[in-house]
Design a protein around this motif. Structure first.
Motif, PDB file in Angstrom:
ATOM      1  N   PHE A  95       0.800  -1.227   0.000  1.00 21.00           N
ATOM      2  CA  PHE A  95       0.000   0.000   0.000  1.00 21.00           C
ATOM      3  C   PHE A  95       0.832   1.276   0.000  1.00 21.00           C
ATOM      4  CE2 PHE A  95      -2.178   3.364   2.415  1.00 21.00           C
ATOM      5  CZ  PHE A  95      -3.156   3.665   1.483  1.00 21.00           C
ATOM      6  N   PRO A  96       1.853   1.423   0.865  1.00 12.00           N
ATOM      7  CA  PRO A  96       2.649   2.655   0.803  1.00 12.00           C
ATOM      8  C   PRO A  96       3.373   2.828  -0.533  1.00 12.00           C
ATOM      9  CG  PRO A  96       3.032   1.545   2.874  1.00 12.00           C
ATOM     10  CD  PRO A  96       2.248   0.612   2.028  1.00 12.00           C
ATOM     11  N   ALA A 135       1.572   6.171  -7.191  1.00  7.06           N
ATOM     12  CA  ALA A 135       0.441   6.965  -7.680  1.00  7.06           C
ATOM     13  C   ALA A 135       0.729   8.451  -7.595  1.00  7.06           C
ATOM     14  CB  ALA A 135      -0.816   6.629  -6.879  1.00  7.06           C
ATOM     15  N   SER A 136       1.478   8.855  -6.569  1.00  8.07           N
ATOM     16  CA  SER A 136       1.728  10.284  -6.403  1.00  8.07           C
ATOM     17  C   SER A 136       2.734  10.821  -7.411  1.00  8.07           C
ATOM     18  CB  SER A 136       2.188  10.579  -4.977  1.00  8.07           C
ATOM     19  OG  SER A 136       3.454  10.014  -4.749  1.00  8.07           O
ATOM     20  N   TYR A 137       3.737  10.030  -7.784  1.00 13.78           N
ATOM     21  CA  TYR A 137       4.714  10.602  -8.707  1.00 13.78           C
ATOM     22  C   TYR A 137       4.497  10.209 -10.168  1.00 13.78           C
ATOM     23  CZ  TYR A 137       7.834   6.435  -8.693  1.00 13.78           C
ATOM     24  OH  TYR A 137       8.378   5.197  -8.818  1.00 13.78           O
ATOM     25  N   THR A 138       3.676   9.191 -10.453  1.00  8.58           N
ATOM     26  CA  THR A 138       3.402   8.872 -11.854  1.00  8.58           C
ATOM     27  C   THR A 138       2.045   9.393 -12.311  1.00  8.58           C
ATOM     28  OG1 THR A 138       2.401   6.725 -11.352  1.00  8.58           O
ATOM     29  CG2 THR A 138       4.780   6.772 -11.770  1.00  8.58           C
ATOM     30  N   ARG A 139       1.119   9.512 -11.385  1.00  8.24           N
ATOM     31  CA  ARG A 139      -0.259   9.900 -11.700  1.00  8.24           C
ATOM     32  C   ARG A 139      -0.873   8.975 -12.751  1.00  8.24           C
ATOM     33  NH1 ARG A 139       1.279  16.110 -11.843  1.00  8.24           N
ATOM     34  NH2 ARG A 139       1.420  16.422  -9.617  1.00  8.24           N
ATOM     35  N   SER A 140      -0.534   7.684 -12.644  1.00  6.77           N
ATOM     36  CA  SER A 140      -1.007   6.683 -13.583  1.00  6.77           C
ATOM     37  C   SER A 140      -1.547   5.487 -12.815  1.00  6.77           C
ATOM     38  CB  SER A 140       0.143   6.243 -14.493  1.00  6.77           C
ATOM     39  OG  SER A 140      -0.194   5.072 -15.196  1.00  6.77           O
ATOM     40  N   PHE A 141      -2.776   5.105 -13.122  1.00  7.29           N
ATOM     41  CA  PHE A 141      -3.374   3.945 -12.457  1.00  7.29           C
ATOM     42  C   PHE A 141      -2.646   2.671 -12.844  1.00  7.29           C
ATOM     43  CE2 PHE A 141      -6.469   0.436 -12.378  1.00  7.29           C
ATOM     44  CZ  PHE A 141      -6.714   0.417 -11.024  1.00  7.29           C
ATOM     45  N   GLY A 142      -2.265   2.560 -14.099  1.00  8.76           N
ATOM     46  CA  GLY A 142      -1.557   1.372 -14.561  1.00  8.76           C
ATOM     47  C   GLY A 142      -0.241   1.174 -13.845  1.00  8.76           C
ATOM     48  N   ALA A 143       0.510   2.253 -13.639  1.00 10.56           N
ATOM     49  CA  ALA A 143       1.782   2.157 -12.917  1.00 10.56           C
ATOM     50  C   ALA A 143       1.540   1.840 -11.446  1.00 10.56           C
ATOM     51  CB  ALA A 143       2.566   3.455 -13.051  1.00 10.56           C
ATOM     52  N   THR A 144       0.436   2.302 -10.910  1.00  8.54           N
ATOM     53  CA  THR A 144       0.139   2.069  -9.494  1.00  8.54           C
ATOM     54  C   THR A 144      -0.099   0.593  -9.208  1.00  8.54           C
ATOM     55  OG1 THR A 144      -0.835   4.263  -9.309  1.00  8.54           O
ATOM     56  CG2 THR A 144      -1.413   2.687  -7.611  1.00  8.54           C
ATOM     57  N   ILE A 145      -0.800  -0.093 -10.088  1.00  2.57           N
ATOM     58  CA  ILE A 145      -1.100  -1.507  -9.842  1.00  2.57           C
ATOM     59  C   ILE A 145      -0.044  -2.442 -10.431  1.00  2.57           C
ATOM     60  CG2 ILE A 145      -3.571  -1.114  -9.641  1.00  2.57           C
ATOM     61  CD1 ILE A 145      -3.870  -2.243 -12.479  1.00  2.57           C
ATOM     62  N   ASN A 146       0.971  -1.883 -11.084  1.00  2.12           N
ATOM     63  CA  ASN A 146       2.051  -2.693 -11.644  1.00  2.12           C
ATOM     64  C   ASN A 146       3.060  -3.005 -10.534  1.00  2.12           C
ATOM     65  OD1 ASN A 146       4.096  -3.872 -13.083  1.00  2.12           O
ATOM     66  ND2 ASN A 146       4.308  -2.208 -14.558  1.00  2.12           N
ATOM     67  N   PRO A 147       3.173  -4.268 -10.124  1.00  6.51           N
ATOM     68  CA  PRO A 147       4.092  -4.585  -9.033  1.00  6.51           C
ATOM     69  C   PRO A 147       5.557  -4.303  -9.365  1.00  6.51           C
ATOM     70  CG  PRO A 147       2.700  -6.482  -9.559  1.00  6.51           C
ATOM     71  CD  PRO A 147       2.418  -5.428 -10.556  1.00  6.51           C
ATOM     72  N   ALA A 148       5.923  -4.352 -10.636  1.00  4.54           N
ATOM     73  CA  ALA A 148       7.321  -4.084 -10.997  1.00  4.54           C
ATOM     74  C   ALA A 148       7.703  -2.646 -10.647  1.00  4.54           C
ATOM     75  CB  ALA A 148       7.546  -4.348 -12.483  1.00  4.54           C
ATOM     76  N   VAL A 149       6.814  -1.704 -10.916  1.00  2.00           N
ATOM     77  CA  VAL A 149       7.085  -0.300 -10.596  1.00  2.00           C
ATOM     78  C   VAL A 149       7.107  -0.107  -9.081  1.00  2.00           C
ATOM     79  CG1 VAL A 149       6.274   2.072 -10.881  1.00  2.00           C
ATOM     80  CG2 VAL A 149       6.051   0.462 -12.769  1.00  2.00           C
ATOM     81  N   GLY A 150       6.167  -0.742  -8.385  1.00  2.00           N
ATOM     82  CA  GLY A 150       6.121  -0.621  -6.926  1.00  2.00           C
ATOM     83  C   GLY A 150       7.333  -1.229  -6.258  1.00  2.00           C
ATOM     84  N   LEU A 151       7.757  -2.402  -6.712  1.00  2.00           N
ATOM     85  CA  LEU A 151       8.934  -3.039  -6.116  1.00  2.00           C
ATOM     86  C   LEU A 151      10.206  -2.258  -6.435  1.00  2.00           C
ATOM     87  CD1 LEU A 151       8.068  -6.801  -6.699  1.00  2.00           C
ATOM     88  CD2 LEU A 151       8.005  -5.533  -4.553  1.00  2.00           C
ATOM     89  N   ASP A 152      10.260  -1.642  -7.612  1.00  2.15           N
ATOM     90  CA  ASP A 152      11.406  -0.788  -7.931  1.00  2.15           C
ATOM     91  C   ASP A 152      11.429   0.438  -7.017  1.00  2.15           C
ATOM     92  OD1 ASP A 152      13.683   0.011  -9.620  1.00  2.15           O
ATOM     93  OD2 ASP A 152      12.316   1.632 -10.245  1.00  2.15           O
ATOM     94  N   THR A 153      10.265   0.985  -6.732  1.00  2.00           N
ATOM     95  CA  THR A 153      10.172   2.120  -5.811  1.00  2.00           C
ATOM     96  C   THR A 153      10.617   1.715  -4.408  1.00  2.00           C
ATOM     97  OG1 THR A 153       8.361   3.066  -7.092  1.00  2.00           O
ATOM     98  CG2 THR A 153       8.603   3.844  -4.838  1.00  2.00           C
TER      99      THR A 153
END
Length: 137
Positions: free
Chosen positions: A32-33, A39-57
């Protein structure tokens, strides 16, 4: 015997469903965090639910992500404690079939405040790690 076998099958499948639900709950609490930050820095729903982007973050934030998780846990504990105290203090206003409206209203305001605090923590972590996350132009 037939009935006992059916109950055994239902219980064994119920344990699997409970285990899968628990794993999903833990993943949601852990992710969740990261999803909020993405979501705050991409402003994209697709990037938000993409685990690859989240795990990279999460990888780029490093120990700061652990701090965010710990602070989120503290906020959740504080919210539960305030809800319990409000429920106890305002218990005379508990109405049948309606509930404790004053405690619910004040608890909701406090919950909103804590969600704003959590958002500020994530925003500060993004600001602090802007170079690591390649947010600087």
């Amino acid at each position: 015997n037939e009935r006992a076998e059916m109950i055994k099958q239902v219980i064994s499948k119920g344990i699997l469903v409970l285990l899968a639900g628990g794993i999903c709950l833990l993943w949601g609490l852990f992710y969740f965090p990261a999803a909020s930050a993405v979501a705050s820095y991409t402003r994209s729903f697709g990037a938000t639910i993409n685990p690859a982007v989240g795990l990279d973050t999460i990888r780029r934030l490093g120990f700061d992500y652990v701090k965010i998780l710990a602070f989120g846990l503290l906020l959740a504990i504080a919210s539960g404690m305030v809800g319990g105290v409000l429920g106890a203090l305002l218990s005379p206003f508990d109405l049948p079939r309606v509930g404790n409206l004053p405690a619910s209203a004040i608890g909701s305001l406090f919950g909103f405040y804590l969600s704003v605090v959590f958002s500020c923590v994530i925003g500060f972590a993004l600001y602090k790690n802007a170079e690591k996350l390649k947010l600087v132009r």
